[in-house]
Scaffold this motif. Structure first.
Motif, PDB file in Angstrom:
ATOM      1  N   THR A 225     -14.348 -22.032 -43.140  1.00  0.00           N
ATOM      2  CA  THR A 225     -14.913 -23.291 -43.620  1.00  0.00           C
ATOM      3  C   THR A 225     -13.897 -24.084 -44.426  1.00  0.00           C
ATOM      4  O   THR A 225     -13.712 -25.290 -44.213  1.00  0.00           O
ATOM      5  N   ILE A 226     -13.212 -23.408 -45.355  1.00  0.00           N
ATOM      6  CA  ILE A 226     -12.219 -24.103 -46.184  1.00  0.00           C
ATOM      7  C   ILE A 226     -11.084 -24.654 -45.318  1.00  0.00           C
ATOM      8  O   ILE A 226     -10.558 -25.743 -45.589  1.00  0.00           O
ATOM      9  N   SER A 227     -10.709 -23.921 -44.260  1.00  0.00           N
ATOM     10  CA  SER A 227      -9.610 -24.372 -43.396  1.00  0.00           C
ATOM     11  C   SER A 227      -9.946 -25.661 -42.671  1.00  0.00           C
ATOM     12  O   SER A 227      -9.049 -26.435 -42.325  1.00  0.00           O
ATOM     13  N   VAL A 228     -11.227 -25.892 -42.395  1.00  0.00           N
ATOM     14  CA  VAL A 228     -11.636 -27.158 -41.774  1.00  0.00           C
ATOM     15  C   VAL A 228     -11.574 -28.281 -42.800  1.00  0.00           C
ATOM     16  O   VAL A 228     -11.126 -29.394 -42.500  1.00  0.00           O
ATOM     17  N   LEU A 229     -11.988 -27.988 -44.025  1.00  0.00           N
ATOM     18  CA  LEU A 229     -12.018 -29.009 -45.074  1.00  0.00           C
ATOM     19  C   LEU A 229     -10.624 -29.327 -45.602  1.00  0.00           C
ATOM     20  O   LEU A 229     -10.315 -30.485 -45.902  1.00  0.00           O
ATOM     21  N   ILE A 230      -9.788 -28.271 -45.719  1.00  0.00           N
ATOM     22  CA  ILE A 230      -8.434 -28.438 -46.266  1.00  0.00           C
ATOM     23  C   ILE A 230      -7.455 -27.742 -45.330  1.00  0.00           C
ATOM     24  O   ILE A 230      -7.337 -26.511 -45.364  1.00  0.00           O
ATOM     25  N   ARG A 231      -6.739 -28.456 -44.504  1.00  0.00           N
ATOM     26  CA  ARG A 231      -5.876 -27.863 -43.483  1.00  0.00           C
ATOM     27  C   ARG A 231      -4.694 -27.099 -44.086  1.00  0.00           C
ATOM     28  O   ARG A 231      -4.191 -26.150 -43.490  1.00  0.00           O
ATOM     29  N   ASP A 232      -4.256 -27.484 -45.275  1.00  0.00           N
ATOM     30  CA  ASP A 232      -3.158 -26.766 -45.915  1.00  0.00           C
ATOM     31  C   ASP A 232      -3.535 -25.331 -46.269  1.00  0.00           C
ATOM     32  O   ASP A 232      -2.666 -24.483 -46.472  1.00  0.00           O
ATOM     33  N   TYR A 233      -4.823 -25.063 -46.356  1.00  0.00           N
ATOM     34  CA  TYR A 233      -5.295 -23.750 -46.781  1.00  0.00           C
ATOM     35  C   TYR A 233      -4.832 -22.646 -45.827  1.00  0.00           C
ATOM     36  O   TYR A 233      -4.447 -21.561 -46.264  1.00  0.00           O
ATOM     37  N   HIS A 234      -4.849 -22.912 -44.530  1.00  0.00           N
ATOM     38  CA  HIS A 234      -4.458 -21.896 -43.542  1.00  0.00           C
ATOM     39  C   HIS A 234      -2.990 -21.503 -43.714  1.00  0.00           C
ATOM     40  O   HIS A 234      -2.645 -20.317 -43.637  1.00  0.00           O
ATOM     41  N   ILE A 235      -2.139 -22.475 -43.973  1.00  0.00           N
ATOM     42  CA  ILE A 235      -0.717 -22.195 -44.178  1.00  0.00           C
ATOM     43  C   ILE A 235      -0.514 -21.404 -45.475  1.00  0.00           C
ATOM     44  O   ILE A 235       0.268 -20.451 -45.530  1.00  0.00           O
TER      45      ILE A 235
END
Length: 271
Positions: A168-178
Motif C-alpha cells: 500500500t505504501i509503495s503505491v502512495l509513495i514510490r520512493d518507498y520501494h527503493i
C-alpha cells in the motif's frame, strides 16, 4: 479490527485465485528462458555457493557449535532468500498489477499473497536441498523438528502483515520501494543468515547491542529455524522475543490493513 478481518477473509475466499495467478506468474517470469523454472533453484543455489566461498572457505569457518558451517548457513540463508524476495515482490505487487485489477473483479489485498505464493515453490525446492544436505552430514529428525512448522507459520504471518503494509505504501509513495531495498541489504547482515553477530559483541560493554538486534523479527524467524533443526531448543525458551515478535506482527497487520482499506478505492488516482 474490522479491516483486519476483511483482509484475512479475502485471502481465504480467493484462495483458488491466488493459486492460479501465482502459477501463471511463475511460468510468465521464466517462459523466455531455456532452463525455465529450473532458475528458481539455480539462482539461489549460485548465490549460496558465492556466500559459502566468501564466508565459509574464505574466512576458514569449518563449523559453528559443532555443526558444519555450510549446514548452519543453509538453514538461515534459505529462509532469508524467501523473506527478502517476498518482501520486495509484495512491496511492488499492487503497483505492478494495478492494470489487471482494474479489469478483473478480485480484491487487491490478495496480490501480496500471490507474490508470496509464487516464491514459495522455490523455497520448497531449496528446503529439499537443505534436508538432503543435513542427512548427508549425519543430522537426522528429532522431536524438535516439529517446531519447524511453528516458525514457518511465523514467517508467513510476518510476510503477510508486512506485505499488506508495504504494498500500500509503495503505491502512495514510490520512493518507498527503493528505500526498502536499501534497508533489506542492511538487514541481511543484521539478521544472522551468514554470521553470528552475538560473538562479535560477546563479553564487551556493547553486549546490549546483541539483545537489541535479537528483537529483529527476521532474526527471530531465522534463529528459530536453527533452534528447531540444529540446536534443539523450544520457542517458549525465548519468551520475550516471542512476545515481541507477535506484537510486531499484530501492529503491522492492524496498521497495514487500515491503510490498505482506506486507500485502495483510490489506488488508480495515485498511479
Amino acid at each position: 479490527m474490522n479491516d483486519v478481518k476483511t483482509v484475512i477473509t479475502e485471502q481465504f475466499k480467493n484462495f483458488g485465485i491466488i493459486r492460479r495467478i501465482s502459477k501463471y506468474e511463475e511460468k510468465a517470469t521464466y517462459q523466455s528462458h531455456y532452463l525455465g523454472l529450473l532458475w528458481q533453484v539455480l539462482n539461489p543455489a549460485i548465490q549460496i555457493g558465492i556466500y559459502y566461498l566468501v564466508f565459509g572457505l574464505g574466512m576458514k569457518r569449518k563449523d559453528i557449535d559443532g555443526i558444519p558451517y555450510i549446514i548452519w548457513m543453509l538453514v538461515g540463508i534459505i529462509a532469508w532468500f524467501f523473506i527478502n524476495s517476498s518482501i520486495l515482490g509484495e512491496s511492488n505487487s499492487i503497483y505492478k498489477q494495478i492494470g489487471m485489477v482494474s479489469k478483473m473483479k478480485f480484491p487487491v489485498s490478495i496480490l501480496p499473497t500471490v507474490n508470496m505464493a509464487s516464491n514459495f515453490k522455490s523455497y520448497r525446492w531449496m528446503m529439499l536441498i537443505l534436508f538432503t544436505s543435513m542427512f548427508a552430514a549425519g543430522i537426522y529428525p528429532n522431536i524438535y523438528w516439529i517446531q519447524y512448522f511453528y516458525y514457518l507459520f511465523c514467517m508467513l504471518a510476518f510476510l503477510f502483515a508486512f506485505g499488506i503494509l508495504n504494498s500500500t505504501i509503495s503505491v502512495l509513495i514510490r520512493d518507498y520501494h527503493i528505500m526498502l531495498q536499501s534497508i533489506l541489504r542492511l538487514l541481511f547482515y543484521l539478521s544472522g543468515p551468514i554470521w553470528e553477530f552475538q560473538r562479535i559483541f560477546a563479553g564487551t560493554k556493547h553486549a546490549w547491542v546483541t539483545r537489541l538486534l535479537e528483537l529483529n523479527p527476521i532474526y527471530y524467524i531465522i534463529d528459530g529455524f536453527r533452534d528447531s533443526l540444529l540446536y534443539g531448543r523450544w520457542f517458549w525458551e525465548k519468551g520475550v522475543q516471542t512476545i515481541f515478535f507477535w506484537l510486531v506482527v499484530g501492529v503491522l497487520l492492524i496498521l497495514g490493513s487500515h491503510i490498505h482499506m482506506k486507500f485502495r478505492a483510490r489506488f488508480m488516482d495515485f498511479m
